[in-house]
Design a protein around this motif. Structure first.
Motif, PDB file in Angstrom:
ATOM      1  N   TYR A  46     -10.097  20.515  -3.588  1.00 58.90           N
ATOM      2  CA  TYR A  46     -11.176  19.598  -3.232  1.00 58.90           C
ATOM      3  C   TYR A  46     -12.357  20.433  -2.753  1.00 58.90           C
ATOM      4  CZ  TYR A  46     -13.686  15.683  -1.166  1.00 58.90           C
ATOM      5  OH  TYR A  46     -14.626  14.735  -0.862  1.00 58.90           O
ATOM      6  N   LYS A  47     -13.527  20.158  -3.318  1.00 56.55           N
ATOM      7  CA  LYS A  47     -14.691  20.990  -3.027  1.00 56.55           C
ATOM      8  C   LYS A  47     -15.957  20.152  -3.003  1.00 56.55           C
ATOM      9  CE  LYS A  47     -17.319  24.935  -4.866  1.00 56.55           C
ATOM     10  NZ  LYS A  47     -17.375  25.971  -5.926  1.00 56.55           N
ATOM     11  N   ILE A  48     -16.804  20.433  -2.022  1.00 57.87           N
ATOM     12  CA  ILE A  48     -18.145  19.844  -1.996  1.00 57.87           C
ATOM     13  C   ILE A  48     -19.163  20.911  -2.375  1.00 57.87           C
ATOM     14  CG2 ILE A  48     -19.895  18.717  -0.587  1.00 57.87           C
ATOM     15  CD1 ILE A  48     -17.623  17.508   1.057  1.00 57.87           C
ATOM     16  N   GLY A  49     -19.179  22.007  -1.628  1.00 58.66           N
ATOM     17  CA  GLY A  49     -20.064  23.113  -1.975  1.00 58.66           C
ATOM     18  C   GLY A  49     -21.361  23.103  -1.184  1.00 58.66           C
ATOM     19  N   ASN A  50     -22.064  24.217  -1.224  1.00 59.21           N
ATOM     20  CA  ASN A  50     -23.324  24.395  -0.511  1.00 59.21           C
ATOM     21  C   ASN A  50     -24.511  23.998  -1.389  1.00 59.21           C
ATOM     22  OD1 ASN A  50     -21.998  25.529   1.760  1.00 59.21           O
ATOM     23  ND2 ASN A  50     -21.911  27.516   0.709  1.00 59.21           N
ATOM     24  N   PRO A  51     -25.667  23.733  -0.779  1.00 59.39           N
ATOM     25  CA  PRO A  51     -26.878  23.484  -1.579  1.00 59.39           C
ATOM     26  C   PRO A  51     -27.173  24.661  -2.496  1.00 59.39           C
ATOM     27  CG  PRO A  51     -27.235  22.875   0.717  1.00 59.39           C
ATOM     28  CD  PRO A  51     -25.911  23.599   0.663  1.00 59.39           C
ATOM     29  N   TYR A  52     -27.729  24.373  -3.662  1.00 59.56           N
ATOM     30  CA  TYR A  52     -28.048  25.437  -4.608  1.00 59.56           C
ATOM     31  C   TYR A  52     -29.312  25.069  -5.383  1.00 59.56           C
ATOM     32  CZ  TYR A  52     -25.741  22.318  -7.979  1.00 59.56           C
ATOM     33  OH  TYR A  52     -25.382  21.235  -8.755  1.00 59.56           O
ATOM     34  N   GLN A  53     -29.923  26.070  -5.990  1.00 53.37           N
ATOM     35  CA  GLN A  53     -31.186  25.884  -6.690  1.00 53.37           C
ATOM     36  C   GLN A  53     -31.052  26.312  -8.139  1.00 53.37           C
ATOM     37  OE1 GLN A  53     -34.486  28.386  -5.449  1.00 53.37           O
ATOM     38  NE2 GLN A  53     -35.961  26.735  -5.765  1.00 53.37           N
ATOM     39  N   ILE A  54     -31.484  25.452  -9.051  1.00 47.67           N
ATOM     40  CA  ILE A  54     -31.480  25.747 -10.493  1.00 47.67           C
ATOM     41  C   ILE A  54     -32.856  25.387 -11.049  1.00 47.67           C
ATOM     42  CG2 ILE A  54     -30.457  25.240 -12.741  1.00 47.67           C
ATOM     43  CD1 ILE A  54     -28.506  26.646 -10.992  1.00 47.67           C
ATOM     44  N   GLN A  55     -33.512  26.342 -11.700  1.00 45.36           N
ATOM     45  CA  GLN A  55     -34.810  26.127 -12.335  1.00 45.36           C
ATOM     46  C   GLN A  55     -35.818  25.468 -11.393  1.00 45.36           C
ATOM     47  OE1 GLN A  55     -34.351  24.103 -16.116  1.00 45.36           O
ATOM     48  NE2 GLN A  55     -32.626  25.389 -16.726  1.00 45.36           N
ATOM     49  N   GLY A  56     -35.823  25.948 -10.142  1.00 43.82           N
ATOM     50  CA  GLY A  56     -36.800  25.465  -9.181  1.00 43.82           C
ATOM     51  C   GLY A  56     -36.442  24.165  -8.497  1.00 43.82           C
ATOM     52  N   VAL A  57     -35.286  23.592  -8.811  1.00 46.49           N
ATOM     53  CA  VAL A  57     -34.870  22.323  -8.214  1.00 46.49           C
ATOM     54  C   VAL A  57     -33.669  22.563  -7.316  1.00 46.49           C
ATOM     55  CG1 VAL A  57     -34.088  19.965  -8.665  1.00 46.49           C
ATOM     56  CG2 VAL A  57     -35.717  21.054 -10.224  1.00 46.49           C
ATOM     57  N   TRP A  58     -33.727  22.027  -6.100  1.00 46.61           N
ATOM     58  CA  TRP A  58     -32.608  22.139  -5.160  1.00 46.61           C
ATOM     59  C   TRP A  58     -31.670  20.954  -5.321  1.00 46.61           C
ATOM     60  CZ3 TRP A  58     -30.923  25.963  -2.102  1.00 46.61           C
ATOM     61  CH2 TRP A  58     -31.783  27.035  -1.866  1.00 46.61           C
ATOM     62  N   TYR A  59     -30.362  21.238  -5.269  1.00 42.31           N
ATOM     63  CA  TYR A  59     -29.341  20.196  -5.329  1.00 42.31           C
ATOM     64  C   TYR A  59     -28.481  20.302  -4.068  1.00 42.31           C
ATOM     65  CZ  TYR A  59     -30.770  20.094 -10.210  1.00 42.31           C
ATOM     66  OH  TYR A  59     -31.509  20.005 -11.354  1.00 42.31           O
ATOM     67  N   TYR A  60     -28.081  19.129  -3.542  1.00 37.87           N
ATOM     68  CA  TYR A  60     -27.380  19.075  -2.263  1.00 37.87           C
ATOM     69  C   TYR A  60     -26.065  18.320  -2.424  1.00 37.87           C
ATOM     70  CZ  TYR A  60     -31.965  20.526  -0.581  1.00 37.87           C
ATOM     71  OH  TYR A  60     -33.139  21.214  -0.383  1.00 37.87           O
ATOM     72  N   PRO A  61     -24.982  19.039  -2.753  1.00 41.39           N
ATOM     73  CA  PRO A  61     -23.670  18.371  -2.887  1.00 41.39           C
ATOM     74  C   PRO A  61     -23.278  17.684  -1.584  1.00 41.39           C
ATOM     75  CG  PRO A  61     -23.603  20.584  -3.824  1.00 41.39           C
ATOM     76  CD  PRO A  61     -24.902  20.476  -3.091  1.00 41.39           C
ATOM     77  N   ALA A  62     -22.686  16.505  -1.712  1.00 38.04           N
ATOM     78  CA  ALA A  62     -22.296  15.739  -0.532  1.00 38.04           C
ATOM     79  C   ALA A  62     -21.297  14.667  -0.913  1.00 38.04           C
ATOM     80  CB  ALA A  62     -23.528  15.098   0.118  1.00 38.04           C
ATOM     81  N   GLU A  63     -20.563  14.198   0.088  1.00 35.05           N
ATOM     82  CA  GLU A  63     -19.699  13.045  -0.117  1.00 35.05           C
ATOM     83  C   GLU A  63     -20.560  11.790  -0.115  1.00 35.05           C
ATOM     84  OE1 GLU A  63     -16.705  13.178   2.910  1.00 35.05           O
ATOM     85  OE2 GLU A  63     -15.339  14.350   1.649  1.00 35.05           O
ATOM     86  N   ASP A  64     -20.657  11.168  -1.255  1.00 31.60           N
ATOM     87  CA  ASP A  64     -21.457   9.950  -1.389  1.00 31.60           C
ATOM     88  C   ASP A  64     -20.599   8.915  -2.093  1.00 31.60           C
ATOM     89  OD1 ASP A  64     -23.299   7.980  -1.724  1.00 31.60           O
ATOM     90  OD2 ASP A  64     -24.704   9.131  -2.942  1.00 31.60           O
ATOM     91  N   PHE A  65     -19.824   8.169  -1.304  1.00 31.52           N
ATOM     92  CA  PHE A  65     -18.912   7.198  -1.878  1.00 31.52           C
ATOM     93  C   PHE A  65     -19.589   5.868  -2.184  1.00 31.52           C
ATOM     94  CE2 PHE A  65     -15.859   9.980   0.481  1.00 31.52           C
ATOM     95  CZ  PHE A  65     -15.241  10.492  -0.650  1.00 31.52           C
ATOM     96  N   ALA A  66     -20.928   5.835  -2.086  1.00 32.63           N
ATOM     97  CA  ALA A  66     -21.701   4.661  -2.493  1.00 32.63           C
ATOM     98  C   ALA A  66     -22.577   4.985  -3.705  1.00 32.63           C
ATOM     99  CB  ALA A  66     -22.559   4.171  -1.333  1.00 32.63           C
ATOM    100  N   TYR A  67     -22.327   6.121  -4.342  1.00 26.90           N
ATOM    101  CA  TYR A  67     -23.193   6.615  -5.416  1.00 26.90           C
ATOM    102  C   TYR A  67     -23.194   5.698  -6.643  1.00 26.90           C
ATOM    103  CZ  TYR A  67     -24.599   9.539  -9.392  1.00 26.90           C
ATOM    104  OH  TYR A  67     -25.187  10.019 -10.528  1.00 26.90           O
ATOM    105  N   VAL A  68     -24.395   5.335  -7.095  1.00 26.64           N
ATOM    106  CA  VAL A  68     -24.613   4.621  -8.359  1.00 26.64           C
ATOM    107  C   VAL A  68     -25.925   5.156  -8.936  1.00 26.64           C
ATOM    108  CG1 VAL A  68     -24.929   2.418  -9.529  1.00 26.64           C
ATOM    109  CG2 VAL A  68     -23.517   2.531  -7.480  1.00 26.64           C
ATOM    110  N   GLU A  69     -25.922   5.508 -10.219  1.00 26.26           N
ATOM    111  CA  GLU A  69     -27.142   6.016 -10.833  1.00 26.26           C
ATOM    112  C   GLU A  69     -27.144   5.699 -12.320  1.00 26.26           C
ATOM    113  OE1 GLU A  69     -29.863  10.113 -10.927  1.00 26.26           O
ATOM    114  OE2 GLU A  69     -27.739  10.232 -10.379  1.00 26.26           O
ATOM    115  N   THR A  70     -28.322   5.444 -12.843  1.00 22.12           N
ATOM    116  CA  THR A  70     -28.489   5.293 -14.286  1.00 22.12           C
ATOM    117  C   THR A  70     -29.363   6.430 -14.794  1.00 22.12           C
ATOM    118  OG1 THR A  70     -30.401   3.843 -13.974  1.00 22.12           O
ATOM    119  CG2 THR A  70     -28.241   2.792 -14.246  1.00 22.12           C
ATOM    120  N   GLY A  71     -29.106   6.835 -16.026  1.00 24.74           N
ATOM    121  CA  GLY A  71     -29.857   7.930 -16.613  1.00 24.74           C
ATOM    122  C   GLY A  71     -29.281   8.311 -17.961  1.00 24.74           C
ATOM    123  N   ILE A  72     -29.479   9.572 -18.330  1.00 26.00           N
ATOM    124  CA  ILE A  72     -29.027  10.061 -19.633  1.00 26.00           C
ATOM    125  C   ILE A  72     -27.845  11.003 -19.449  1.00 26.00           C
ATOM    126  CG2 ILE A  72     -29.712  11.214 -21.765  1.00 26.00           C
ATOM    127  CD1 ILE A  72     -31.238   8.642 -21.174  1.00 26.00           C
TER     128      ILE A  72
END
Length: 323
Positions: A46-72
């Motif tokens: 089981y892993k969450i992980g630390n924040p990281y940056q890819i192509q100038g964008v920061w991503y913040y892994p977290a436990e989000d048990f309410a997550y809903v998203e639409t996209g591609i």
């Protein structure tokens, strides 16, 4: 050296696959997956992980048990087949799995193709995708079941299964805790207990029976762990009614209208830009969007233009409604 299964082994494996296809989704609670054609489990964690940056964008892994998203959504396969995933499992493009940028690994999500109504429960066990404008990378098998392998992408809705994901987390964490515990009751020396009969004191009365050995306390039965029932077997595709969708490029959402209006002005050359007010967690935000857009190719091109204009966190938004 490559290994090949004997016909008898293949037949047994085929029968097992047919049997397992009827099992409930509790099979996802296993802490490992298997190589195709192999009985050796590959452990994950089981892993969450630390924040990281890819192509100038920061991503913040977290436990989000309410997550809903639409996209591609897109899919990945041969290039990564047999390689470790971000949580230590082994990626098998012929099994249903997915990569997500921030959700806990592993998690269970329901992915619905908004273009054809196909819906599938998917195990998220890897990080990605890192291409602009994508929210999920499906395994090849997942893309096949959802019906977008040939076209490469699809408009999707991704929704975490809260109870199942939480049960999956607890299963993995408890297994690791039990494995790493320094206290092993089986290896501890047991105390020696003895009893001695004494004479009855004057005026006393002898008991009807005397203990010749101290009675050890009876162990307390532990309740069986309760596992959350899953919704359906793995690889089971549901089909829902399809509603029209439209796509936008969202450059950002701002708490002040003045800031949103400045962004709108800076993107006037990119396309039709609108500012709309929304309420999020009791707060007003003003979101800046370009569109609506006709298809994924056009959305990808406009997204790149918005990013080049100085908004690296811009993303493709898919919502219900006619484009």
């Amino acid at each position: 050296m490559k290994r090949f299964m004997k016909p008898a082994h293949f037949a047994i494996g085929l029968m097992a696959a047919v049997f397992l296809s009827g099992c409930a989704e509790t099979t996802f609670l296993s802490s490992s997956i298997k190589h195709a054609g192999s009985d050796q489990p590959v452990a994950g964690k089981y892993k969450i992980g630390n924040p990281y940056q890819i192509q100038g964008v920061w991503y913040y892994p977290a436990e989000d048990f309410a997550y809903v998203e639409t996209g591609i959504a897109s899919w990945y396969g041969p290039k990564f087949h047999g390689k470790p995933t971000a949580n230590g499992e082994v990626f098998d493009m012929n099994q249903v799995s997915a990569a997500h940028r921030t959700l806990p690994l592993p998690s269970l999500v329901r992915v619905t193709n908004l273009e054809n109504g196909r819906s599938l429960v998917v195990r998220v066990n890897d990080r990605g995708p890192f291409a602009h404008g994508r929210i999920l990378d499906m395994s090849r098998r997942g893309a096949q079941l959802l019906g977008f392998e040939k076209q490469g992408t699809a408009r999707v809705k991704v929704e975490i299964l809260k109870d199942q994901s939480f049960a999956l987390k607890n299963t993995l964490v408890n297994q690791i805790a039990a494995k790493d515990s320094p206290i092993k009751s089986a290896g501890m020396a047991k105390p020696q207990v003895s009893a001695q009969s004494l004479s009855v004191p004057e005026g006393g009365k002898a008991a009807q029976s005397q203990m010749t050995m101290a009675q050890a306390p009876q162990p307390v039965a532990r309740p069986e762990p309760v596992q959350t029932a899953m919704q359906e077997p793995s690889n089971t595709v549901r089909t829902y009614a399809v509603s029209p969708t439209r796509m936008y490029i969202q450059a950002g959402a701002f708490s002040k209208y003045e800031n949103a209006n400045r962004v709108k002005a800076s993107l006037a050359s990119v396309g039709d830009v609108e500012v709309s007010q929304v309420l999020v967690n009791g707060r007003d935000f003003f979101r800046v969007r370009v569109g609506p857009l006709q298809d994924v190719s056009q959305a990808d091109q406009v997204l790149e233009n918005v990013i080049q204009a100085g908004y690296p966190s811009a993303k493709i938004i898919v919502e219900k409604g006619k484009g």
